[in-house]
Design a protein around this motif. Sequence first.
Motif, PDB file in Angstrom:
ATOM      1  N   UNK A  72       0.836  -1.205   0.000  1.00 38.26           N
ATOM      2  CA  UNK A  72       0.000   0.000   0.000  1.00 38.26           C
ATOM      3  C   UNK A  72       0.869   1.252   0.000  1.00 38.26           C
ATOM      4  N   UNK A  73       1.950   1.230   0.766  1.00 42.45           N
ATOM      5  CA  UNK A  73       2.840   2.383   0.822  1.00 42.45           C
ATOM      6  C   UNK A  73       3.458   2.655  -0.550  1.00 42.45           C
ATOM      7  N   UNK A  74       3.858   1.593  -1.243  1.00 41.88           N
ATOM      8  CA  UNK A  74       4.414   1.755  -2.586  1.00 41.88           C
ATOM      9  C   UNK A  74       3.380   2.337  -3.540  1.00 41.88           C
ATOM     10  N   UNK A  75       2.149   1.864  -3.410  1.00 41.95           N
ATOM     11  CA  UNK A  75       1.073   2.376  -4.260  1.00 41.95           C
ATOM     12  C   UNK A  75       0.884   3.875  -4.067  1.00 41.95           C
ATOM     13  N   UNK A  76       0.897   4.308  -2.796  1.00 40.90           N
ATOM     14  CA  UNK A  76       0.693   5.724  -2.515  1.00 40.90           C
ATOM     15  C   UNK A  76       1.905   6.555  -2.929  1.00 40.90           C
ATOM     16  N   UNK A  77       3.097   5.989  -2.810  1.00 38.57           N
ATOM     17  CA  UNK A  77       4.285   6.711  -3.280  1.00 38.57           C
ATOM     18  C   UNK A  77       4.239   6.870  -4.794  1.00 38.57           C
ATOM     19  N   UNK A  78       3.803   5.827  -5.495  1.00 38.14           N
ATOM     20  CA  UNK A  78       3.666   5.933  -6.946  1.00 38.14           C
ATOM     21  C   UNK A  78       2.642   7.002  -7.317  1.00 38.14           C
ATOM     22  N   UNK A  79       1.525   7.020  -6.604  1.00 39.94           N
ATOM     23  CA  UNK A  79       0.503   8.033  -6.860  1.00 39.94           C
ATOM     24  C   UNK A  79       1.070   9.429  -6.683  1.00 39.94           C
ATOM     25  N   UNK A  80       1.869   9.626  -5.639  1.00 37.38           N
ATOM     26  CA  UNK A  80       2.470  10.939  -5.400  1.00 37.38           C
ATOM     27  C   UNK A  80       3.415  11.317  -6.536  1.00 37.38           C
ATOM     28  N   UNK A  81       4.216  10.349  -6.999  1.00 39.65           N
ATOM     29  CA  UNK A  81       5.138  10.629  -8.105  1.00 39.65           C
ATOM     30  C   UNK A  81       4.388  11.016  -9.370  1.00 39.65           C
ATOM     31  N   UNK A  82       3.264  10.364  -9.609  1.00 36.61           N
ATOM     32  CA  UNK A  82       2.493  10.613 -10.823  1.00 36.61           C
ATOM     33  C   UNK A  82       1.535  11.798 -10.684  1.00 36.61           C
ATOM     34  N   UNK A  83       1.394  12.317  -9.480  1.00 39.24           N
ATOM     35  CA  UNK A  83       0.459  13.407  -9.258  1.00 39.24           C
ATOM     36  C   UNK A  83      -0.990  12.961  -9.319  1.00 39.24           C
ATOM     37  N   UNK A  84      -1.264  11.722  -8.869  1.00 36.81           N
ATOM     38  CA  UNK A  84      -2.616  11.173  -8.882  1.00 36.81           C
ATOM     39  C   UNK A  84      -3.192  11.213  -7.466  1.00 36.81           C
ATOM     40  N   UNK A  85      -4.263  11.947  -7.280  1.00 36.51           N
ATOM     41  CA  UNK A  85      -4.910  11.995  -5.975  1.00 36.51           C
ATOM     42  C   UNK A  85      -5.909  10.840  -5.866  1.00 36.51           C
ATOM     43  N   UNK A  86      -5.772  10.021  -4.817  1.00 35.62           N
ATOM     44  CA  UNK A  86      -6.694   8.921  -4.572  1.00 35.62           C
ATOM     45  C   UNK A  86      -7.762   9.346  -3.574  1.00 35.62           C
ATOM     46  N   UNK A  87      -9.007   9.012  -3.889  1.00 39.21           N
ATOM     47  CA  UNK A  87     -10.092   9.163  -2.913  1.00 39.21           C
ATOM     48  C   UNK A  87     -10.960   7.914  -2.968  1.00 39.21           C
ATOM     49  N   UNK A  88     -11.311   7.399  -1.792  1.00 42.52           N
ATOM     50  CA  UNK A  88     -12.147   6.206  -1.704  1.00 42.52           C
ATOM     51  C   UNK A  88     -13.333   6.518  -0.798  1.00 42.52           C
ATOM     52  N   UNK A  89     -14.528   6.103  -1.242  1.00 41.12           N
ATOM     53  CA  UNK A  89     -15.732   6.243  -0.433  1.00 41.12           C
ATOM     54  C   UNK A  89     -16.324   4.863  -0.229  1.00 41.12           C
ATOM     55  N   UNK A  90     -16.432   4.447   1.038  1.00 41.96           N
ATOM     56  CA  UNK A  90     -16.956   3.132   1.383  1.00 41.96           C
ATOM     57  C   UNK A  90     -18.379   3.290   1.935  1.00 41.96           C
ATOM     58  N   UNK A  91     -19.377   2.804   1.188  1.00 42.83           N
ATOM     59  CA  UNK A  91     -20.760   2.815   1.654  1.00 42.83           C
ATOM     60  C   UNK A  91     -20.954   1.611   2.571  1.00 42.83           C
ATOM     61  N   UNK A  92     -21.566   1.849   3.741  1.00 42.49           N
ATOM     62  CA  UNK A  92     -21.730   0.789   4.745  1.00 42.49           C
ATOM     63  C   UNK A  92     -23.197   0.662   5.122  1.00 42.49           C
ATOM     64  N   UNK A  93     -23.700  -0.563   5.051  1.00 45.21           N
ATOM     65  CA  UNK A  93     -25.059  -0.849   5.500  1.00 45.21           C
ATOM     66  C   UNK A  93     -25.042  -1.286   6.971  1.00 45.21           C
ATOM     67  N   UNK A  94     -26.168  -1.070   7.634  1.00 52.30           N
ATOM     68  CA  UNK A  94     -26.362  -1.568   8.997  1.00 52.30           C
ATOM     69  C   UNK A  94     -27.473  -2.609   8.986  1.00 52.30           C
ATOM     70  N   UNK A  95     -27.342  -3.689   9.747  1.00 53.79           N
ATOM     71  CA  UNK A  95     -26.172  -4.030  10.569  1.00 53.79           C
ATOM     72  C   UNK A  95     -24.953  -4.321   9.693  1.00 53.79           C
ATOM     73  N   UNK A  96     -23.799  -4.013  10.224  1.00 54.88           N
ATOM     74  CA  UNK A  96     -22.558  -4.153   9.476  1.00 54.88           C
ATOM     75  C   UNK A  96     -22.273  -5.627   9.219  1.00 54.88           C
ATOM     76  N   UNK A  97     -21.985  -5.958   7.970  1.00 53.85           N
ATOM     77  CA  UNK A  97     -21.723  -7.353   7.619  1.00 53.85           C
ATOM     78  C   UNK A  97     -20.338  -7.772   8.102  1.00 53.85           C
ATOM     79  N   UNK A  98     -20.123  -9.067   8.313  1.00 53.33           N
ATOM     80  CA  UNK A  98     -18.788  -9.535   8.700  1.00 53.33           C
ATOM     81  C   UNK A  98     -17.702  -9.090   7.732  1.00 53.33           C
ATOM     82  N   UNK A  99     -17.985  -9.163   6.416  1.00 47.15           N
ATOM     83  CA  UNK A  99     -16.964  -8.758   5.446  1.00 47.15           C
ATOM     84  C   UNK A  99     -16.568  -7.294   5.625  1.00 47.15           C
ATOM     85  N   UNK A 100     -17.541  -6.420   5.745  1.00 50.02           N
ATOM     86  CA  UNK A 100     -17.237  -4.989   5.883  1.00 50.02           C
ATOM     87  C   UNK A 100     -16.502  -4.722   7.185  1.00 50.02           C
TER      88      UNK A 100
END
Length: 223
Positions: A72-100
């Motif tokens: 993950x650290x390498x991925x983010x370092x690569x993103x910084x080198x390339x000037x790519x901003x990462x954003x992630x949005x995780x939608x969560x249902x209730x009750x929270x599933x084991x996987x989530x």
Amino acid sequence: MFDSFPGGASERLDRPSYHADLGRVYTSGIGFLNKLERGQHFKERGFPSWEAFADGDWDRALSLAEERREEYAQELRQAARLGVRHRRLRVVEFPITPYVQWELFVLRVRMGLGDDIKVLDARNISNIERTSPVPEVVILGNAVMYEVIYDEDGNAAGANRYTDRPLIQETNAGFDALYERGEGFDDFFNREIAALAPPRVSGAPTFGSQECARSLRAEVPPT
């Protein structure tokens, strides 16, 4: 919001073609990557932390959750080198599933490395999801958008590739609006996840009631 997505024209890619295309576009000067996650039940075969979770060994799953920290650290370092901003949005249902519940512990590792992640309570977008869930996509700037496809057993099988510029811009606008409404990851995790008892995993279905084989978790770009 996302009104045009269900009717958008796409090209089906098998898994090797998807990975190759994503890697090529990712390094082409896209500027940003938006990732919207909606599914509540998935399988992560080959990921030892998930394998331990699926076997019911919660303590081992948590101890292994940081196994991909350097990746993950390498991925983010690569993103910084390339000037790519990462954003992630995780939608969560209730009750929270084991996987989530498990996934949010893994995402906490990414947060600790500086990844930009928010969480959105699915109850807060019920008005948007009257007819279908919000799309689950990886969007590379205004260039390409992927909807990852999994088979009925939860195995990654490729992606639908979208290149229509107005559709991508509309989907990015929808992502921006939802991201603005999202809650900071740490606040959500500390309130809703940290104190939960270990999940019980016993033959949970691969897909939730609102998902189908065409609406599945998108993968991160390769490093």
